[in-house]
Design a protein around this motif. Structure first.
Motif, short mmCIF file in Angstrom:
data_model
loop_
_atom_site.label_atom_id
_atom_site.label_comp_id
_atom_site.label_asym_id
_atom_site.label_seq_id
_atom_site.Cartn_x
_atom_site.Cartn_y
_atom_site.Cartn_z
N ALA A 9 45.57 25.60 -15.82
CA ALA A 9 44.76 25.96 -16.97
C ALA A 9 43.56 25.01 -17.04
N PRO A 10 42.37 25.56 -17.02
CA PRO A 10 41.20 24.67 -17.03
C PRO A 10 41.02 24.05 -18.41
N ALA A 11 40.43 22.87 -18.44
CA ALA A 11 40.08 22.28 -19.72
C ALA A 11 39.09 23.21 -20.41
N THR A 12 39.32 23.49 -21.65
CA THR A 12 38.49 24.47 -22.33
C THR A 12 37.36 23.81 -23.10
N ASN A 13 37.36 22.48 -23.16
CA ASN A 13 36.37 21.81 -23.99
C ASN A 13 35.31 21.06 -23.17
N ARG A 14 35.38 21.17 -21.86
CA ARG A 14 34.34 20.51 -21.05
C ARG A 14 34.17 21.27 -19.74
N PHE A 15 32.98 21.09 -19.16
CA PHE A 15 32.70 21.75 -17.89
C PHE A 15 33.49 21.07 -16.77
N PRO A 16 34.03 21.84 -15.85
CA PRO A 16 34.80 21.22 -14.76
C PRO A 16 33.89 20.45 -13.81
N VAL A 17 34.42 19.36 -13.30
CA VAL A 17 33.67 18.58 -12.31
C VAL A 17 34.23 18.90 -10.92
N MET A 82 29.89 38.29 -17.41
CA MET A 82 29.74 38.73 -18.80
C MET A 82 30.89 38.21 -19.66
N ARG A 83 32.04 38.00 -19.03
CA ARG A 83 33.20 37.45 -19.76
C ARG A 83 33.54 36.12 -19.09
N PRO A 84 33.08 35.02 -19.67
CA PRO A 84 33.27 33.72 -19.01
C PRO A 84 34.72 33.27 -19.02
N PRO A 85 35.06 32.30 -18.16
CA PRO A 85 36.46 31.93 -17.97
C PRO A 85 37.04 31.07 -19.09
N ALA A 86 36.20 30.38 -19.84
CA ALA A 86 36.72 29.46 -20.86
C ALA A 86 35.65 29.28 -21.93
N PRO A 87 36.06 28.85 -23.13
CA PRO A 87 35.11 28.73 -24.24
C PRO A 87 33.86 27.91 -23.91
N VAL A 88 34.03 26.89 -23.07
CA VAL A 88 32.90 26.01 -22.79
C VAL A 88 31.74 26.76 -22.12
N TRP A 89 32.04 27.87 -21.47
CA TRP A 89 31.02 28.63 -20.76
C TRP A 89 30.32 29.65 -21.65
N ARG A 90 30.83 29.86 -22.85
CA ARG A 90 30.34 31.00 -23.65
C ARG A 90 28.86 30.87 -23.99
N ALA A 91 28.44 29.66 -24.30
CA ALA A 91 27.03 29.48 -24.70
C ALA A 91 26.10 29.76 -23.53
N ARG A 92 26.60 29.61 -22.31
CA ARG A 92 25.76 29.80 -21.13
C ARG A 92 25.74 31.27 -20.69
N ALA A 93 26.76 32.04 -21.03
CA ALA A 93 26.87 33.42 -20.57
C ALA A 93 25.83 34.31 -21.27
N PRO A 94 25.37 35.37 -20.61
CA PRO A 94 25.69 35.71 -19.22
C PRO A 94 24.95 34.83 -18.23
#
Lengths: 144, 401
Positions: A9-17, A82-94
């Motif tokens: 499960a990816p961290a949902t509060n930060r971008f993966p490194v 269009m449907r990002p993988p985790a909340p952290v990506w939502r602001a960047r989508a699409p």
């Protein structure tokens, strides 16, 4: 048995490194300097990416050497998420992820910056290094 | 020795779970195993070898084969997870045939279960294990966004349209609405317009073009024994041919693959899969051709991978699956029934057991015991397992005794 989301499960509060490999240390050193590096076989001269310790192209198990890419290439394929993988990506989508064929004849998976409607297979792109939470090379469309 | 004539499935069991009937992977696998033992009229102690696919998502302990053997209190002399992502689930039948051929076992149990939607946050899992953690995952891909790279190329190279992808989904739903366990049954029949009105998940893939999660859980168990013993059991289904091929782990690695003696098309490409080699090996072992196949049960996670699979299985030339889809031959009533339980697109993807569901469906169809629409007296079934980023493929060809 109620399982918790596991290690996948990816961290949902930060971008993966990036999980760096030893083979790729020069690549990431290059990224810090805003340079795009790749490998060439010392024997067959073939371009190799992702990085490794031995040439996979020729049968001899020859060593590889690092070279600078011009960072120019063309779009081989792409998809706008269009449907990002985790909340952290939502602001960047699409946002658009694609495969770029570099002029040195190797392929990279990356982000392709620009309006989705303008992105197409065969369009010329160049490497850029957007200032973000995690420094990664991306590609932007050449001006028409 | 021709491995295509040595082994048969003589017992099959399946099990299902949903929110109202919650079962975990050990419970599902146990239920399916005992159903298979009863079906074969043998005892647990007759089993000498056990194969599973990779550990269920809903119980991710490694060496799940050993965990399950222990759970059954079933000592075996040969056991392994067959792990080529989900394709290993299909390949375990071939490993069983090899164990029979070498005399290492008289009866082999092959079993897989999962119940991902019941136990796992399915939004949180995803591309984390299937994208390169160094060069892909940091860009924020989803599994559909990775598979969409293949779809985008497939449309570009062969002039395939979203309407064609939509037709694949419509035909799968036409089968799925008849299957009592199909996850999308409740939506009823759909049209091309339904699919094209569903939102993009990752362009060019819309929601109906992607495999759905669910049903909550499934399991399939198979008792494999020698062809010599098979006639003494009820309704034997013979393992006539098998083949597998894995070409890469991550999509970027596939683009780096520049040469192979396998049938992978002109490299690099994303539109010919290792299935071309796997199916070629399976047909040769079976002494059969695509024309001999009566039903096809794929691991088709997206509309476009179904189409590419049909080409790589030799049912049409590369780039021509669009004609097969438009012909209607694959739909109910057609002469090449495809994914007769609705496939991953409509029956759904309950986890790793999604690769066992096509085998369960094939055996049920061959025996005339389909839970959904029964095809009229099929003799030869082709089953396909796929896993990773269209990376691993396995084919097993089954024939009614």
């Amino acid at each position: 048995m109620e399982l918790e989301p596991g290690e996948d499960a990816p961290a949902t509060n930060r971008f993966p490194v990036p999980r760096r490999t030893l083979d790729a240390e020069p690549y990431w050193h290059g990224v810090r300097e805003r340079r795009l590096l790749f490998q060439r076989c010392q024997a067959c001269r073939g371009a190799v990416f992702p990085p490794r310790s031995v040439c996979p192209l020729c049968e001899g198990g020859h060593p590889l050497e690092w070279a600078d890419s011009r960072g120019r290439g063309e779009i081989y394929s792409f998809s706008t998420v269009m449907r990002p993988p985790a909340p952290v990506w939502r602001a960047r989508a699409p946002y658009t992820l694609g495969i770029v064929h570099l002029d040195e004849d190797y392929y990279m998976f990356s982000e392709i910056l620009g309006p989705p409607a303008a992105i197409a297979i065969g369009r010329r792109v160049r490497a850029v290094f957007p200032e973000r939470e995690v420094l990664l090379p991306a590609f932007e469309l050449d001006q028409p | 020795m021709n491995l295509g004539r040595v082994a048969a499935i003589v017992g099959m069991g399946d099990a299902y779970a949903d929110e109202d009937h919650r079962k975990d992977p050990l419970q599902l696998a146990s239920e399916a195993t005992y159903a298979a033992l009863r079906d074969a009229s043998i005892c647990k102690s007759d089993i000498q070898a056990l194969f599973t696919g990779r550990a269920p998502w809903a119980d991710r302990r490694p060496q799940w084969n050993n965990i399950f053997a222990s759970h059954l209190q079933l000592p075996v002399r040969l056991s392994s997870e067959i792990t080529m992502h989900g394709a290993g689930v299909n390949a375990m039948l071939g490993y069983a045939a090899q164990a029979i051929a070498t005399g290492l076992a008289e009866y082999v149990l092959c079993v897989q279960s999962d119940a991902t939607p019941l136990f796992i946050d399915t939004v949180a899992v995803g591309a984390a294990t299937d994208a390169d953690p160094q060069f892909e995952y940091p860009y924020g891909p989803t599994i559909p966004a990775l598979y969409a790279q293949i779809a985008c190329r497939y449309m570009h190279e062969f002039g395939v349209t979203e309407e064609d992808f939509a037709r694949v989904a419509v035909q799968h739903q036409a089968w799925g609405v008849h299957h009592p366990k199909a996850a999308k049954r409740r939506f009823g029949p759909i049209t091309v317009e339904t699919v094209l009105a569903s939102p993009y998940v990752a362009t060019p893939l819309r929601r109906w073009m992607c495999a759905t999660w669910g049903p909550g859980g499934t399991a399939g168990a198979f008792i494999v024994t020698s062809a010599a013993r098979a006639p003494s059991h009820r309704a034997a289904v013979y393992i006539r041919g098998f083949g597998s091929c894995t070409t890469h782990e991550y999509l970027t690695e596939r683009m780096g693959l520049r040469q192979s003696s396998f049938r992978l098309g002109a490299l690099p490409n994303l539109t010919t899969s290792g299935l071309a080699q796997a199916s070629s090996d399976a047909y040769r072992m079976a002494g059969l051709t695509p024309e001999d196949v009566d039903i096809v049960e794929l691991s088709g996670n997206f509309s476009h991978t179904v189409m590419i699979a049909l080409e790589d299985l030799g049912f049409c030339e590369k780039g021509k699956a669009v004609e097969l889809v438009r012909s209607g031959r694959l739909a109910p009533g057609g002469d090449l029934p495809l994914d007769t339980n609705g496939g991953w697109l409509s029956f759904g993807q309950p986890g790793i057991s999604c690769a066992v569901d096509p085998i369960v469906e094939a055996v049920r169809q061959l025996r005339g015991e389909a839970l959904g629409l029964q095809v009229k007296a099929p003799t030869v079934a082709l089953t396909h397992g796929a896993g990773g980023m269209f990376a691993c493929h396995s084919v097993t060809i089954l024939e009614r005794g």
